[in-house]
Design a protein around this motif. Structure first.
Motif, PDB file in Angstrom:
ATOM      1  N   GLY A 175     -15.972 -74.836 -21.189  1.00  0.00           N
ATOM      2  CA  GLY A 175     -14.767 -74.387 -20.493  1.00  0.00           C
ATOM      3  C   GLY A 175     -13.849 -73.565 -21.370  1.00  0.00           C
ATOM      4  N   LEU A 176     -13.812 -73.890 -22.658  1.00  0.00           N
ATOM      5  CA  LEU A 176     -12.973 -73.138 -23.592  1.00  0.00           C
ATOM      6  C   LEU A 176     -13.692 -71.930 -24.180  1.00  0.00           C
ATOM      7  CD1 LEU A 176     -11.224 -76.071 -25.478  1.00  0.00           C
ATOM      8  CD2 LEU A 176     -10.309 -74.658 -23.625  1.00  0.00           C
ATOM      9  N   GLY A 177     -14.956 -71.752 -23.832  1.00  0.00           N
ATOM     10  CA  GLY A 177     -15.718 -70.617 -24.319  1.00  0.00           C
ATOM     11  C   GLY A 177     -16.247 -70.799 -25.733  1.00  0.00           C
ATOM     12  N   LEU A 178     -16.274 -72.028 -26.229  1.00  0.00           N
ATOM     13  CA  LEU A 178     -16.774 -72.299 -27.575  1.00  0.00           C
ATOM     14  C   LEU A 178     -18.284 -72.483 -27.595  1.00  0.00           C
ATOM     15  CD1 LEU A 178     -14.032 -74.878 -28.611  1.00  0.00           C
ATOM     16  CD2 LEU A 178     -14.136 -72.436 -29.169  1.00  0.00           C
ATOM     17  N   ILE A 179     -18.835 -72.939 -26.477  1.00  0.00           N
ATOM     18  CA  ILE A 179     -20.276 -73.170 -26.357  1.00  0.00           C
ATOM     19  C   ILE A 179     -20.800 -72.265 -25.248  1.00  0.00           C
ATOM     20  CG2 ILE A 179     -22.069 -74.861 -25.816  1.00  0.00           C
ATOM     21  CD1 ILE A 179     -20.134 -77.023 -26.817  1.00  0.00           C
ATOM     22  N   HIS A 180     -21.730 -71.417 -25.591  1.00  0.00           N
ATOM     23  CA  HIS A 180     -22.317 -70.497 -24.608  1.00  0.00           C
ATOM     24  C   HIS A 180     -23.758 -70.884 -24.324  1.00  0.00           C
ATOM     25  CE1 HIS A 180     -18.981 -67.671 -24.485  1.00  0.00           C
ATOM     26  NE2 HIS A 180     -18.848 -67.930 -25.776  1.00  0.00           N
ATOM     27  N   TRP A 181     -23.959 -72.154 -24.011  1.00  0.00           N
ATOM     28  CA  TRP A 181     -25.290 -72.659 -23.698  1.00  0.00           C
ATOM     29  C   TRP A 181     -25.242 -73.396 -22.381  1.00  0.00           C
ATOM     30  CZ3 TRP A 181     -27.018 -77.641 -22.830  1.00  0.00           C
ATOM     31  CH2 TRP A 181     -28.398 -77.763 -22.668  1.00  0.00           C
ATOM     32  N   PRO A 182     -26.051 -73.082 -21.442  1.00  0.00           N
ATOM     33  CA  PRO A 182     -26.897 -71.886 -21.389  1.00  0.00           C
ATOM     34  C   PRO A 182     -26.041 -70.639 -21.169  1.00  0.00           C
ATOM     35  CG  PRO A 182     -27.085 -73.101 -19.342  1.00  0.00           C
ATOM     36  CD  PRO A 182     -26.223 -73.924 -20.260  1.00  0.00           C
ATOM     37  N   SER A 239     -26.119 -68.243 -19.169  1.00  0.00           N
ATOM     38  CA  SER A 239     -25.812 -67.846 -17.788  1.00  0.00           C
ATOM     39  C   SER A 239     -25.019 -68.916 -17.044  1.00  0.00           C
ATOM     40  CB  SER A 239     -27.110 -67.558 -17.042  1.00  0.00           C
ATOM     41  OG  SER A 239     -27.892 -68.742 -16.980  1.00  0.00           O
ATOM     42  N   SER A 240     -24.440 -69.870 -17.758  1.00  0.00           N
ATOM     43  CA  SER A 240     -23.722 -70.969 -17.108  1.00  0.00           C
ATOM     44  C   SER A 240     -22.455 -70.471 -16.420  1.00  0.00           C
ATOM     45  CB  SER A 240     -23.354 -72.040 -18.133  1.00  0.00           C
ATOM     46  OG  SER A 240     -22.579 -73.046 -17.531  1.00  0.00           O
ATOM     47  N   PHE A 241     -22.194 -70.990 -15.252  1.00  0.00           N
ATOM     48  CA  PHE A 241     -20.986 -70.636 -14.512  1.00  0.00           C
ATOM     49  C   PHE A 241     -19.748 -71.319 -15.099  1.00  0.00           C
ATOM     50  CE2 PHE A 241     -22.813 -74.362 -12.613  1.00  0.00           C
ATOM     51  CZ  PHE A 241     -21.737 -75.200 -12.397  1.00  0.00           C
ATOM     52  N   MET A 242     -19.940 -72.222 -16.040  1.00  0.00           N
ATOM     53  CA  MET A 242     -18.837 -72.985 -16.611  1.00  0.00           C
ATOM     54  C   MET A 242     -18.210 -72.307 -17.831  1.00  0.00           C
ATOM     55  SD  MET A 242     -20.646 -76.708 -16.330  1.00  0.00           S
ATOM     56  CE  MET A 242     -19.455 -77.564 -17.286  1.00  0.00           C
ATOM     57  N   VAL A 243     -18.882 -71.320 -18.406  1.00  0.00           N
ATOM     58  CA  VAL A 243     -18.402 -70.681 -19.630  1.00  0.00           C
ATOM     59  C   VAL A 243     -17.108 -69.928 -19.350  1.00  0.00           C
ATOM     60  CG1 VAL A 243     -18.951 -68.967 -21.405  1.00  0.00           C
ATOM     61  CG2 VAL A 243     -20.713 -70.538 -20.605  1.00  0.00           C
ATOM     62  N   ASP A 244     -16.112 -70.187 -20.188  1.00  0.00           N
ATOM     63  CA  ASP A 244     -14.778 -69.553 -20.108  1.00  0.00           C
ATOM     64  C   ASP A 244     -14.039 -69.858 -18.805  1.00  0.00           C
ATOM     65  OD1 ASP A 244     -14.665 -68.393 -22.646  1.00  0.00           O
ATOM     66  OD2 ASP A 244     -15.785 -66.635 -21.985  1.00  0.00           O
ATOM     67  N   GLN A 245     -14.314 -70.982 -18.193  1.00  0.00           N
ATOM     68  CA  GLN A 245     -13.590 -71.428 -17.008  1.00  0.00           C
ATOM     69  C   GLN A 245     -12.772 -72.660 -17.412  1.00  0.00           C
ATOM     70  OE1 GLN A 245     -13.656 -69.797 -14.002  1.00  0.00           O
ATOM     71  NE2 GLN A 245     -14.905 -68.295 -15.091  1.00  0.00           N
ATOM     72  N   ARG A 246     -11.472 -72.498 -17.570  1.00  0.00           N
ATOM     73  CA  ARG A 246     -10.595 -73.545 -18.120  1.00  0.00           C
ATOM     74  C   ARG A 246     -10.633 -74.845 -17.322  1.00  0.00           C
ATOM     75  NH1 ARG A 246     -10.402 -71.271 -22.718  1.00  0.00           N
ATOM     76  NH2 ARG A 246      -9.003 -69.546 -23.003  1.00  0.00           N
ATOM     77  N   ILE A 280     -19.005 -89.335 -22.702  1.00  0.00           N
ATOM     78  CA  ILE A 280     -18.260 -88.690 -23.779  1.00  0.00           C
ATOM     79  C   ILE A 280     -18.968 -87.413 -24.225  1.00  0.00           C
ATOM     80  CG2 ILE A 280     -17.539 -88.922 -26.191  1.00  0.00           C
ATOM     81  CD1 ILE A 280     -17.095 -91.932 -25.563  1.00  0.00           C
ATOM     82  N   LEU A 281     -20.274 -87.488 -24.418  1.00  0.00           N
ATOM     83  CA  LEU A 281     -21.032 -86.312 -24.852  1.00  0.00           C
ATOM     84  C   LEU A 281     -21.008 -85.198 -23.804  1.00  0.00           C
ATOM     85  CD1 LEU A 281     -24.103 -88.031 -26.535  1.00  0.00           C
ATOM     86  CD2 LEU A 281     -22.222 -86.823 -27.656  1.00  0.00           C
ATOM     87  N   MET A 282     -21.180 -85.570 -22.547  1.00  0.00           N
ATOM     88  CA  MET A 282     -21.156 -84.563 -21.492  1.00  0.00           C
ATOM     89  C   MET A 282     -19.757 -83.953 -21.351  1.00  0.00           C
ATOM     90  SD  MET A 282     -22.360 -84.782 -17.524  1.00  0.00           S
ATOM     91  CE  MET A 282     -24.051 -84.994 -17.965  1.00  0.00           C
ATOM     92  N   GLY A 283     -18.750 -84.791 -21.469  1.00  0.00           N
ATOM     93  CA  GLY A 283     -17.377 -84.287 -21.412  1.00  0.00           C
ATOM     94  C   GLY A 283     -17.091 -83.310 -22.540  1.00  0.00           C
ATOM     95  N   ALA A 284     -17.595 -83.612 -23.734  1.00  0.00           N
ATOM     96  CA  ALA A 284     -17.406 -82.703 -24.864  1.00  0.00           C
ATOM     97  C   ALA A 284     -18.107 -81.368 -24.617  1.00  0.00           C
ATOM     98  CB  ALA A 284     -17.917 -83.347 -26.143  1.00  0.00           C
ATOM     99  N   LEU A 285     -19.294 -81.421 -24.030  1.00  0.00           N
ATOM    100  CA  LEU A 285     -20.005 -80.185 -23.685  1.00  0.00           C
ATOM    101  C   LEU A 285     -19.201 -79.370 -22.679  1.00  0.00           C
ATOM    102  CD1 LEU A 285     -22.531 -78.364 -23.780  1.00  0.00           C
ATOM    103  CD2 LEU A 285     -23.466 -79.773 -21.937  1.00  0.00           C
ATOM    104  N   TRP A 286     -18.683 -80.036 -21.660  1.00  0.00           N
ATOM    105  CA  TRP A 286     -17.890 -79.334 -20.652  1.00  0.00           C
ATOM    106  C   TRP A 286     -16.632 -78.719 -21.248  1.00  0.00           C
ATOM    107  CZ3 TRP A 286     -17.773 -82.818 -15.650  1.00  0.00           C
ATOM    108  CH2 TRP A 286     -19.064 -82.910 -15.136  1.00  0.00           C
ATOM    109  N   VAL A 287     -15.985 -79.425 -22.156  1.00  0.00           N
ATOM    110  CA  VAL A 287     -14.793 -78.872 -22.820  1.00  0.00           C
ATOM    111  C   VAL A 287     -15.182 -77.637 -23.616  1.00  0.00           C
ATOM    112  CG1 VAL A 287     -13.058 -79.287 -24.605  1.00  0.00           C
ATOM    113  CG2 VAL A 287     -13.499 -81.039 -22.886  1.00  0.00           C
TER     114      VAL A 287
END
Length: 62
Positions: A23-30, A32-39, A13-20
């Motif tokens: 992915g939505l661009g709400l969390i920019h940590w780290p 340089s993550s390739f996951m930031v702003d990727q829906r 649940i915690l990891m899924g929340a981080l990924w959400v």
């Protein structure tokens, strides 16, 4: 076994929340993550969090 399933479910649940959040661009940590702003990562995060909820539910039923 019940405790292990609960821990795994909670971590999912915690990891899924981080990924959400990433992915939505709400969390920019780290930053340089390739996951930031990727829906697609928001979708994967929702699925992972749902699996965590199911794991917790199943652990409590045992």
């Amino acid at each position: 076994m019940r405790f292990l399933l609960s821990v795994l479910g909670s971590l999912a649940i915690l990891m899924g929340a981080l990924w959400v959040g990433q992915g939505l661009g709400l969390i920019h940590w780290p930053a340089s993550s390739f996951m930031v702003d990727q829906r697609i990562w928001a979708v994967w995060g929702i699925l992972l969090a749902a699996a965590g909820v199911l794991l917790n539910w199943w652990a409590r039923r045992r």
